[in-house]
Design a protein around this motif. Sequence first.
Motif, PDB file in Angstrom:
ATOM      1  N   SER A 118       0.988  -1.171   0.239  1.00 27.58           N
ATOM      2  CA  SER A 118      -0.004  -0.363  -0.226  1.00 27.58           C
ATOM      3  C   SER A 118       0.642   1.692   0.030  1.00 27.58           C
ATOM      4  O   SER A 118       0.391   2.115  -0.453  1.00 27.58           O
ATOM      5  CB  SER A 118      -0.881  -0.086   1.626  1.00 27.58           C
ATOM      6  N   LEU A 122       1.011   3.847  -2.432  1.00 27.89           N
ATOM      7  CA  LEU A 122       1.033   5.463  -2.644  1.00 27.89           C
ATOM      8  C   LEU A 122       1.763   6.218  -2.831  1.00 27.89           C
ATOM      9  O   LEU A 122       1.985   7.614  -2.801  1.00 27.89           O
ATOM     10  CB  LEU A 122       0.112   5.443  -0.846  1.00 27.89           C
ATOM     11  N   GLY A 123       3.305   5.732  -2.391  1.00 29.80           N
ATOM     12  CA  GLY A 123       4.602   6.493  -2.557  1.00 29.80           C
ATOM     13  C   GLY A 123       4.916   6.742  -3.859  1.00 29.80           C
ATOM     14  O   GLY A 123       5.091   8.185  -4.415  1.00 29.80           O
ATOM     15  N   THR A 124       4.162   6.358  -5.177  1.00 32.47           N
ATOM     16  CA  THR A 124       4.596   6.335  -6.560  1.00 32.47           C
ATOM     17  C   THR A 124       3.233   6.592  -6.865  1.00 32.47           C
ATOM     18  O   THR A 124       4.062   7.844  -7.438  1.00 32.47           O
ATOM     19  CB  THR A 124       3.972   4.603  -7.496  1.00 32.47           C
ATOM     20  N   ALA A 125       2.049   6.717  -6.813  1.00 28.54           N
ATOM     21  CA  ALA A 125       1.244   7.701  -7.211  1.00 28.54           C
ATOM     22  C   ALA A 125       1.130   8.869  -6.654  1.00 28.54           C
ATOM     23  O   ALA A 125       0.909  10.445  -7.544  1.00 28.54           O
ATOM     24  CB  ALA A 125      -0.462   7.224  -6.555  1.00 28.54           C
ATOM     25  N   ALA A 126       1.736   9.607  -5.569  1.00 25.38           N
ATOM     26  CA  ALA A 126       2.093  10.699  -4.636  1.00 25.38           C
ATOM     27  C   ALA A 126       3.029  10.912  -5.149  1.00 25.38           C
ATOM     28  O   ALA A 126       3.789  12.527  -5.071  1.00 25.38           O
ATOM     29  CB  ALA A 126       1.624  10.737  -3.053  1.00 25.38           C
ATOM     30  N   GLY A 127       4.608  10.607  -5.668  1.00 20.64           N
ATOM     31  CA  GLY A 127       5.774  11.090  -6.103  1.00 20.64           C
ATOM     32  C   GLY A 127       6.692  11.550  -5.317  1.00 20.64           C
ATOM     33  O   GLY A 127       7.517  12.098  -4.396  1.00 20.64           O
ATOM     34  N   ASN A 128       6.372  10.848  -4.094  1.00 14.65           N
ATOM     35  CA  ASN A 128       6.962  11.097  -2.760  1.00 14.65           C
ATOM     36  C   ASN A 128       7.887   9.873  -1.946  1.00 14.65           C
ATOM     37  O   ASN A 128       7.584   8.087  -2.109  1.00 14.65           O
ATOM     38  CB  ASN A 128       5.754  10.692  -1.552  1.00 14.65           C
ATOM     39  N   VAL A 131       7.757   7.717   1.253  1.00 14.77           N
ATOM     40  CA  VAL A 131       6.874   6.819   1.548  1.00 14.77           C
ATOM     41  C   VAL A 131       7.497   5.425   1.111  1.00 14.77           C
ATOM     42  O   VAL A 131       7.349   4.286   1.241  1.00 14.77           O
ATOM     43  CB  VAL A 131       5.147   7.549   0.926  1.00 14.77           C
TER      44      VAL A 131
END
Length: 154
Positions: A118, A122-128, A131
Amino acid sequence: MSPDDAHEGTADDGTEYDDLGPERGLGDGLAPDGLDGVTLSDFDPGPLVTGAFVGLAGLLFLVQPVVPFVEIGALRVRPVALSALALAVGLWLGAAVYLRRGKRLVGGAHGVGAVGWSGIVLGTAAGNGTVLLVSIVVLVVGMVALAVESRRYR
């Protein structure tokens, strides 16, 4: 003791597996041996749904080279991203199913994977990157902890 007695009760004479299912020849011949009379209601839905999501994740991962994007409404999403999401959902379901049944090790393995995947989604989708890095650390530390814990069950 004769040579024939030495093999008594082994797989060579077939008696070793007598208690594993119905005798051969009793079924209708349509199902594999030992599965005659098994219906869909005999299968456990929790692991089946978990496995279906994990299988979907694998399928989406494999179609990535052939299908560049999947359109979901106005979004164009790469199948590999949907694969990671399907895997995370499957792992969350697996954690819930197994922890509810009191299977701590298997539920914990699914839970660690669910948190890690997860976070990767989320980290990939947000570019973070933070995370993403924390998620990878969670996966690695969780795998090591589960490996150590699993030694108790040997």
